[in-house]
Each structure stands twice: as C-alpha cells, then as structure tokens.
Design a protein around this motif. Structure first.
Motif, PDB file in Angstrom:
ATOM      1  N   ILE A  49      -6.582  58.537 -30.293  1.00 52.39           N
ATOM      2  CA  ILE A  49      -5.917  57.868 -29.181  1.00 52.39           C
ATOM      3  C   ILE A  49      -4.481  58.352 -28.997  1.00 52.39           C
ATOM      4  O   ILE A  49      -3.982  58.433 -27.882  1.00 52.39           O
ATOM      5  CB  ILE A  49      -5.981  56.346 -29.402  1.00 52.39           C
ATOM      6  N   ARG A  53      -3.236  61.107 -28.925  1.00 55.38           N
ATOM      7  CA  ARG A  53      -3.009  62.361 -28.199  1.00 55.38           C
ATOM      8  C   ARG A  53      -2.362  62.073 -26.845  1.00 55.38           C
ATOM      9  O   ARG A  53      -1.804  62.967 -26.218  1.00 55.38           O
ATOM     10  CB  ARG A  53      -4.299  63.156 -28.031  1.00 55.38           C
ATOM     11  N   TYR A  54      -2.383  60.815 -26.431  1.00 55.27           N
ATOM     12  CA  TYR A  54      -1.768  60.433 -25.162  1.00 55.27           C
ATOM     13  C   TYR A  54      -0.304  60.069 -25.304  1.00 55.27           C
ATOM     14  O   TYR A  54       0.296  59.508 -24.385  1.00 55.27           O
ATOM     15  CB  TYR A  54      -2.551  59.299 -24.512  1.00 55.27           C
ATOM     16  N   GLU A  56      -2.754  54.995 -37.635  1.00 52.01           N
ATOM     17  CA  GLU A  56      -3.938  55.721 -37.206  1.00 52.01           C
ATOM     18  C   GLU A  56      -3.626  56.703 -36.081  1.00 52.01           C
ATOM     19  O   GLU A  56      -3.032  56.328 -35.083  1.00 52.01           O
ATOM     20  CB  GLU A  56      -4.969  54.708 -36.711  1.00 52.01           C
ATOM     21  N   LYS A 111     -16.498  69.960 -23.304  1.00 51.59           N
ATOM     22  CA  LYS A 111     -16.873  68.557 -23.492  1.00 51.59           C
ATOM     23  C   LYS A 111     -18.290  68.301 -23.011  1.00 51.59           C
ATOM     24  O   LYS A 111     -18.795  69.028 -22.150  1.00 51.59           O
ATOM     25  CB  LYS A 111     -15.924  67.661 -22.702  1.00 51.59           C
ATOM     26  N   TYR A 170     -20.338  67.566 -18.698  1.00 54.36           N
ATOM     27  CA  TYR A 170     -19.761  68.303 -17.581  1.00 54.36           C
ATOM     28  C   TYR A 170     -20.625  69.532 -17.280  1.00 54.36           C
ATOM     29  O   TYR A 170     -21.233  70.091 -18.174  1.00 54.36           O
ATOM     30  CB  TYR A 170     -18.349  68.785 -17.927  1.00 54.36           C
ATOM     31  N   TYR A 221     -10.680  68.818 -16.928  1.00 52.72           N
ATOM     32  CA  TYR A 221     -11.152  67.725 -17.777  1.00 52.72           C
ATOM     33  C   TYR A 221     -12.411  68.091 -18.556  1.00 52.72           C
ATOM     34  O   TYR A 221     -12.857  67.329 -19.398  1.00 52.72           O
ATOM     35  CB  TYR A 221     -11.395  66.476 -16.928  1.00 52.72           C
ATOM     36  N   MET A 240     -11.062  53.811 -34.819  1.00 54.65           N
ATOM     37  CA  MET A 240     -10.328  53.697 -33.557  1.00 54.65           C
ATOM     38  C   MET A 240     -11.265  53.200 -32.479  1.00 54.65           C
ATOM     39  O   MET A 240     -12.359  53.694 -32.326  1.00 54.65           O
ATOM     40  CB  MET A 240      -9.791  55.080 -33.181  1.00 54.65           C
ATOM     41  N   ARG A 241     -10.832  52.187 -31.758  1.00 58.81           N
ATOM     42  CA  ARG A 241     -11.702  51.624 -30.728  1.00 58.81           C
ATOM     43  C   ARG A 241     -11.837  52.592 -29.565  1.00 58.81           C
ATOM     44  O   ARG A 241     -10.957  53.367 -29.254  1.00 58.81           O
ATOM     45  CB  ARG A 241     -11.108  50.309 -30.204  1.00 58.81           C
ATOM     46  N   LEU A 268     -11.676  53.738 -25.878  1.00 55.95           N
ATOM     47  CA  LEU A 268     -10.759  53.338 -24.822  1.00 55.95           C
ATOM     48  C   LEU A 268     -11.511  52.925 -23.565  1.00 55.95           C
ATOM     49  O   LEU A 268     -12.564  53.450 -23.253  1.00 55.95           O
ATOM     50  CB  LEU A 268      -9.815  54.499 -24.499  1.00 55.95           C
ATOM     51  N   SER A 319     -11.199  56.517 -19.117  1.00 54.75           N
ATOM     52  CA  SER A 319     -11.708  57.836 -19.493  1.00 54.75           C
ATOM     53  C   SER A 319     -10.561  58.815 -19.696  1.00 54.75           C
ATOM     54  O   SER A 319      -9.441  58.586 -19.228  1.00 54.75           O
ATOM     55  CB  SER A 319     -12.619  58.364 -18.391  1.00 54.75           C
ATOM     56  N   ASP A 320     -10.860  59.927 -20.378  1.00 48.65           N
ATOM     57  CA  ASP A 320      -9.864  60.981 -20.579  1.00 48.65           C
ATOM     58  C   ASP A 320      -9.309  61.459 -19.252  1.00 48.65           C
ATOM     59  O   ASP A 320      -8.115  61.711 -19.113  1.00 48.65           O
ATOM     60  CB  ASP A 320     -10.509  62.182 -21.279  1.00 48.65           C
ATOM     61  N   ILE A 363      -3.180  52.216 -24.086  1.00 48.91           N
ATOM     62  CA  ILE A 363      -4.050  52.567 -25.211  1.00 48.91           C
ATOM     63  C   ILE A 363      -3.916  51.656 -26.423  1.00 48.91           C
ATOM     64  O   ILE A 363      -4.742  51.696 -27.329  1.00 48.91           O
ATOM     65  CB  ILE A 363      -3.835  54.033 -25.647  1.00 48.91           C
TER      66      ILE A 363
END
Lengths: 273, 625
Positions: free
Chosen positions: A12, A14-15, A88, A124, A127, A245, B1-2, B4, B7-8, B21
C-alpha cells in the motif's frame, strides 16, 4: 559515522511520494531514539539523504538512504531499532558503515554517486496485452532494441525534448534466472554491471500471467531514464496501444560507477567507490 | 495488508492517493468480525484537515480502548475522487478496513464549522445512506453529530439521528452499551433512538416537534415519546482523569497541523461577548502539570513529530504555565522538538518564552484587540487596553521582533464608524512606537504590521445571539472607511490590511442561527453542486443564491433580524449551563459599554458553577490577573 541503509517499499505504501517517505523516516529515527546527528544552525535537521527518488506507484527492494549517527551505536543496534519502528510496507533490509574520509578528501553521498537503476516490469493480470508469452515479449524487445536509435519525448518543465535513450538502456533481460546468460542479455556493451543484492524482487507484486522484463537504465542527476517511457516506446514499436496501468514497476537495485557499475550495497571499499 | 477499496488505476490518477489508503503509523486494526460495534468517525473535509483535529483522535482512542468496539475513520473525498466514485458507483469507505461506511453501526460526524454542511451531505450520499434521517432503514448506520455546531443543530437536524451536545468523553460509553443491548435484543431503530434520548447530553431531533408562528419565528419545540424538554450539555469535570491519546495517528502526508497537540485546558475566564467558545466551554478547567508532562513525552515518543503545540483558548491564563514551559523547553530542546505557543497574551513573560522557542526575526507577535477603540472593546468585553498593546509591542520590538499581526472584527453590535477608524489609528500608533524608540542602527528593516478584519457573525449562546448581522454592503463600506483612514496614517507604508470575504460570512450567519427549515436550503445547494464551501477555490455563492431562490428562503430573516429576548430561539432547548438571563444581561451591559470582570476576578453568576468544577471552585483573590 555515516551508514548506508537499504530498505524495501511495497504494498500500500507505494502510493506515498518521495518527500513523504523522507518525512516518514525522519519520524522513524526519532521514535527509535537513535543518536542521529543534526545539522548546525537555528533549524537543525537530521543528517539524512536519499539516493534516488522513487516514482509514485512503484515498489522497490533497492532503496537507499544515508544517515549519520553518533559513534556510540553499532550497525546492528541501528538495524534492530529501525526495524522495530518501521511499519507495514517499509522494511529495512541492510546496513553498511561508510568509511570516514581520509584527510582532505570527501566521500560522495549516494545521491551524488547514483548512475543506474534496475527495474522489473511486470504485466498485470486482467489487461489486454500486446504479448501473450514470455518468448513473444522478449522477441519483441530484441527487435525493439535492435533499432539504431530509440527516440522518446522527454518532457521537462521548460521544454519538450526528443532524446535517443538507446545508449542509456544499459542492460535488459527477460527473467532473472537467465540474466547472466550472455545470449539473452542485451545492452550497451561499454557498460559492465554486477549485482549488489540477490533478493531484489522479494517485495514485488507477483502476477498470474508471469510476463516480466528487466532493465538497467541510466539514473541520477546526469541522465535519468524512467522505465515507463521505455515501455511506452516498446508498445509503440509493437503497434499496440500503451496502457500505463497494465504494467507494474519494481525497482530492484541502484548502481554507482561510470562504465563499471556496481550495486550501492557497499562492500567495504574505500572512499565511496 | 488489507485490500484497497480503490483500484491501482484510480489511485494512480488522483491527487494524493495516500489520503485514502489508511495503514498510518498508530492507526488501529481489529478483526471486524471480532467486535460487537463498528463505529466510523468522520471529519467532513479533506484528509489533511481532518487529521489535524484533536477531538477525533480523543474519541478514536477512547472507542478503540473498548474491546467490543472498532472505530475507524472517513474523510471527504476530494472533488477528483468524488467524481470518479459517482461515475463508477464506488461506495464511500473507512480508511482502516476499506469497508463501505454503510456497513457500520454508527457514523459519527464532527461539526467544527458551518461551511462544511454540504460536505456532510456528500459523506451520506457517497456512503449510500439516506440523507433524511426519517427515511433510514433498520440496517443503516446511526448518524450522530457532535462538536461546536451541534449547539445549534437545527439547520441539519433533518439529516441526523442523534446529536451529542458537549464534551464527548462523558457519555459515549453509555450510548455504546445501550446500542449493544438493543442490537442483541433486535429492537427497532426507533426504539433505540427513543432510549438514547434518555441519556443526558443526547438530542434526538425526530422526537421534537417544532411549530412556527405567522411571523416565522418559533412557536414551540415539543418533546415527544418521553424525550427531555431540555438537553444538558456534557462537561468533563476532571480533565486530568479522562481519555487522551498517547499514540495519535501519524499521517503519511502532511496534515495542516503537522504536530502534536497538547490541550492544556478547556474553557476561558475572559467572557468576551462575541465568543461562542468562551461560553460553551465554561468553566475553565485545567489539566494537571503531571498529566501534561506525561502526555507530552509519551506523544512525542510514540509519533516522532518535530513540533508540539500547546492548545487552549487563552494559554496565558493557565496557572502553571511557567512550570510547564520550563519543563517543555528543556525536554523538548533535548529532543530537538519545537514548541508552538499560540493564544498568548503579549507581556514580558510571554515575550521571554517566545524568544526561547521561536526565531524572533521570522516570527510575529499577535494581538487580538477585535475592536479599534477602548469604548468598543468594553462593549465586547475584551479586556485589552491600548496601553497593554503598545507596551507589549514595544517590549517585543526591543527584543528583536519587527512583525506584528492584529486581529479585528467589523460589524459587532453598537459599532460606529469612529470605532472602525480607531483600527488603523491603533496600528499606526504601534508603528510609531517602533520608529520612535528603536534606533535606526538596531532596526531589522521596517516594521511590518498586518491588520486582519473578519465579518462578525452572531453565534448562538453568546450575549450577541440576538443581534442583527450587518449587511454585506455595510461590511464593505466599513472596510472602505478603514482603508481610507489607513492611507492617511503617517506609517501607512508599514501597514498591510487583509479583510475576510463577505459572502461566506453571510452564509455562515444563515447556518449558525438557522432553524430546521434551513435544511432544505443546504440540500438544494448540495444538489446544485455546492461542496468544499470552506475552500475559497470551491466556494460558489451562486449555488447558494440559487438554493435560496428555489426554496423561497429569505436569508435576511435569519441574519439581519434583531431578535427580541422573548423570542424562542431554535437552540433554546439546549442547556449549556450558562443561563439565558446571564446572556441577556451581558447584552444590556454591552449596550451601555459596561465591562464584566473575568471569572478569576469575580464570579459573574453565569450559572455554570452547577458543575462545581474548574475556576468555579478555585479560591479567588490571590492570583495576579
């Protein structure tokens, strides 16, 4: 004593952008109560620097920061304390003591030394991709790389330049296990590079389709090539629409050196080289 | 980790994805299936604003201390994500579990300022919860509101199931216990709300019927189903023996208040007549020195923040301020933590402290006279004399400061142009103190004085709650008088003037003293697209004007009308402990320009000594005030 510390950024977090990552670690160090050194002046700040910013959305096993601590603490103590206070998504993996500079010389910071970065690009799931197998992906890349030049638009705040990035794609290969097999390792022959670390995709997101591509690109203040424009150019070459994406990027390692690159994980050589 | 909720693709497109997040340092995680109650706390504004709010941190910690409860958080999605959520039908979710808000037992929304009301509707709307409380089904969350705006909840009463009036530390556990009991028995929502109304401090709007007279004022507010005729405000009598978060959540992105907040006391002794906070947080109650010392250290250790902020309405009135600061300057200095000290009266002591914790060359000295002449300051009961201001300013200048901020209001009752003119004249006098007394060689350049005026909004439960708000064009006229006078001053080049927007203030006036009928204006404004009204970039007066027109609402009825003290006000059913008689007598004293001494000088008999707490039970007469 200055220490070079390697950490992973995954999941998470990474944002979280680069500046916020820096602020995060400043707080980690404070919570850990380690004897960090501060700069002089009215608003002292921790003597901490980061080797190379990581783009938002990209995961990594090869992030580096340098922090100066008081001599009263050992590398193991630092590792233990930092690991106890990270949360985490951030994992402190490795630590090296950097040598004190000899009189009248100085040790370049990692920020100044970085010249290359290695990335794993994964396709990914879910796609429509221009490649349906690893062979097809690699075959396409080989043809792509065989071009005389690979020109992309490098947008800066001031201009929109066209740049040939082919010489800056230092190395490329499909999967890690064939990385050292000369037959499948493409790249700029003038550059040699040796890995600094081996567990460099431990925290990457893994996908069912398993299609991956690895590239070592020029990085740092002189010439920084991000992986996304390379993939965009590859898709253009394949005649397919580029969907940003559809690809996940993971940074595996950072390199220093001029023609002879080696990983930033310092292995006891003198004066930062 | 839950996993999200977004979406990405979405997270990579929107601004500051870290807003949504969760997983922040010190955020709580519990297995939702292991608890009996899921509570979702909401701050109806963007994440960075909401994360600065102490109240939510206190309640978050308080609720999560219960094993049977898991409290999570939600904030207003920024317009970029708001559009995507509506387009893709993504329900609003809490940041810890990323689960939809509509799955929770409670949705608690803190109401800190009136301009966030359209965001409240956004939260309900995006969550998929019925906007009108009476339409909600058995499975929808109980929507409860609290905070300063709950002291006149009527304009948004139609959207809430319950309001909590007063300080949250006292009755929430009762409410959660009651809920658990009802949930296990499977009683209806209606039955639960009826029982909740019996808990002191809780207001259940659906149980009160409001009728109106021909002239539009309220005829009566009648409780039904056994609900109490008056709801008594909740007060924590011992602030040293109550909940406080030792481990506040540390956001990944920079919050507006990027520091530890240490609330040193609640309430205020000064009794300024325009000030709602001073009335609704009475009596002043201090937290003990030991409590504050312990929490200051723990909070810094648990977060790693670089700055600590001492928060209170008037920090100079904390009786042990010197000891607290001596402790903090040393402890925090050792840890390289800065100390932020707002709300200080400028005197020798304050300047000494400020000199130790701030860079004198970069920071400013702030005075809040709120009115330009002594007569007007007496009207509003702001006990600050010109001599105190000039002496304080000169002392500051001698110690190296050269930036001064001055806060005033325009439009307070009984104000005349003479009072308006007094503002730039006072600013000029301060500038003269600088130029006449600080020798050229020691000066650090010109003195920089900034005057700020805001447009006065009369608030419920203040002595001015009956007053008319001045018209926007009158506010602008007075602003021009000020500007013209400023240009004539000797030192006008050293003085800057900022004035507050008039559109937002007049709307604030409508929402602050509105009744239940105003809910349709808020709803219509929301339907017209009003959102993030507290943000200058997003506020659009046109949408509100349209809403007023469509609903046939006369804004002047709420803002421009001087009320008679006989009128039933929409908020009269709340008992804040301060009597209406006291407020009315203060209004009369204001009319005559008569000052009321502060609580430590002499008890004013406002009525809140009914709690036997704080200053009401201090021995008076032996303190320098």
């Amino acid at each position: 004593m200055v220490y070079r510390i390697r950490f992973a950024k995954y999941g998470i977090v990474r944002y979280i952008g680069h500046l916020d990552v820096m602020r995060y670690f400043q707080k980690v160090v404070r919570r850990s109560d380690l004897p960090v050194k501060y700069s002089q002046g009215f608003t002292p700040h921790q003597i901490m620097s980061f080797a190379l910013p990581l783009g938002l959305g990209i995961t990594s096993d090869g992030e580096y920061m340098e922090i100066e601590f008081d001599d009263s603490v050992t590398a193991e103590e630092i590792m233990t304390a930092l690991r106890a206070h990270t949360t985490e998504g951030f994992e402190v993996l490795d630590i090296c003591e950097l040598p004190k500079p000899l009189p009248n010389t100085h040790v370049d910071s990692a920020m100044a030394l970085v010249s290359g970065a290695e990335y794993m690009i994964s396709c990914k799931d879910g796609y429509t991709l221009p490649f349906s197998s690893e062979e097809e992906l690699w075959s396409c890349f080989k043809d792509f790389y065989a071009q005389e030049s690979i020109v992309i638009n490098k947008k800066t705040k001031k201009s929109n330049e066209e740049t040939d990035i082919k010489p800056f794609i230092y190395k490329a290969y499909p999967t890690v296990d064939v990385a050292f097999d000369k037959g499948v390792l493409l790249g700029n022959d003038e550059i040699t590079r040796s890995f600094g670390i081996t567990d460099n995709t431990a925290h990457a997101e893994k996908f069912e389709n398993g299609l991956t591509l690895h590239m070592c690109l020029s990085a740092g203040s002189k010439m920084n090539v991000r992986p996304e424009p390379v993939i965009e150019a590859l898709c253009g070459f394949a005649g397919a629409e580029y969907n940003p994406y559809a690809f996940a990027c993971h940074r595996m390692e950072l390199y220093m050196g001029d023609k002879d690159l080696h990983g930033l994980t310092y292995k006891g050589e003198i004066n930062g080289q | 980790m839950r996993k999200l909720a977004l979406s990405d693709e979405i997270l990579n497109t929107i601004d500051k994805p870290a807003r949504y997040i969760g997983h922040e340092v010190n955020s709580v995680w519990k297995d939702p299936s292991s608890v009996d109650i899921r509570f979702c706390m909401c701050f109806p504004d963007v994440y960075e604003v909401g994360m600065s709010h102490l109240g939510i941190m206190i309640l978050y910690d308080m609720f999560n201390k219960r094993e049977d409860t898991f409290c999570e958080r939600v904030y207003s999605p920024w317009p970029d994500l708001d559009a995507i959520m509506r387009r893709d039908g993504i329900p609003l979710f809490a940041v810890e579990s990323q689960d939809p808000v509509k799955n929770f037992d409670f949705l608690g929304i803190t109401l800190q300022y009136e301009m966030c009301y359209t965001n409240v509707l956004q939260i309900l709307d995006l969550s998929g919860i019925h906007l009108f409380a009476h339409e909600r089904g058995e499975d929808e969350p109980i929507v409860i509101g609290g905070g300063p705006c709950a002291y006149n909840p009527e304009p948004i009463a139609d959207f809430f199931d319950i309001f909590y009036i007063g300080e949250g530390e006292t009755q929430y556990y009762e409410l959660l216990d009651l809920y658990k009991e009802h949930k296990s028995k499977g009683t209806s929502r209606k039955e639960f709300l009826k029982a909740a109304a019996q808990i002191p401090g809780l207001y259940v709007p659906s149980l009160y019927e409001v009728t109106y007279k021909e002239d539009g004022t309220i005829a009566s507010v009648c409780p039904t189903e056994g609900a109490p005729a008056r709801v008594k405000r909740q007060v924590v009598t011992d602030l040293s023996d109550t909940f406080y978060p030792e481990k506040p959540i540390v956001p990944y992105i920079k919050a507006i208040q990027d520091r530890i907040t240490l609330e040193i006391q609640r309430g205020c002794i000064r009794g300024c007549r325009f000030c709602q906070a001073g009335m609704i947080y009475r009596p002043i109650r201090e937290r003990s020195l030991d409590f504050l010392k312990k929490y200051a250290i723990d909070m810094i250790k648990n977060t790693g923040y670089e700055e600590i902020n001492l928060s209170s309405l008037s920090s100079s009135d904390y009786t042990k301020l010197k000891e607290l600061l001596d402790f903090l300057i040393e402890e925090m200095g050792n840890r390289k933590v800065n100390i932020s000290l707002p709300s200080l009266r400028i005197d020798a002591f304050a300047l000494d402290v400020m000199g130790k914790v701030q860079d004198v060359k970069k920071s400013s000295v702030t005075f809040a006279p709120e009115a330009g002449t002594q007569r007007m300051r007496d009207v509003i009961n702001k006990g600050l004399t010109e001599e105190q201001i000039l002496t304080g300013a000169l002392d500051a200048f001698k110690l190296g400061w050269n930036k001064v901020k001055l806060y005033f209001m325009l439009g307070q009752p009984f104000e005349t142009d003479e009072d308006v003119i007094g503002i730039p004249v006072l600013a000029d006098r301060i500038a003269r103190e600088y130029y006449e007394n600080i020798p050229k060689e020691t000066r650090n350049g010109k003195v920089a004085i900034t005057i700020s005026t805001s447009y006065f909004v009369p608030k419920p439960f203040t002595p001015f709650q009956w007053a008319a708000q001045i018209r926007p064009d009158e506010y602008l006229r007075r602003k021009s008088v000020l500007m013209d006078t400023l240009r004539q001053q000797l030192n006008f080049k050293s003085i800057k003037y900022n004035w507050h927007d008039s559109d937002t203030s007049i709307l604030e006036g409508l929402l602050a003293r509105g009744d239940r009928r105003v809910s349709k204006v808020i709803l219509e404004a929301y339907r017209q697209g009003a959102l993030f009204d507290a943000w200058t970039d997003y506020f659009d007066m046109e949408k509100w004007l349209k809403a007023l027109e469509i609903t046939g609402t006369d804004i002047d009825f709420y803002t421009q009308r001087e009320r008679s003290t006989d009128e039933v006000l929409p908020w009269d059913f709340i008992d804040t402990g301060v009597s209406k008689k006291f407020l009315a007598s203060e209004y009369e004293k204001a009319r005559k320009g008569v000052v009321t001494p502060n609580c430590r000088q002499q008890c004013g008999g406002c009525g809140c000594n009914s709690w036997n707490a704080g200053v009401c039970v201090e021995t008076r007469g032996n303190l320098e005030v």
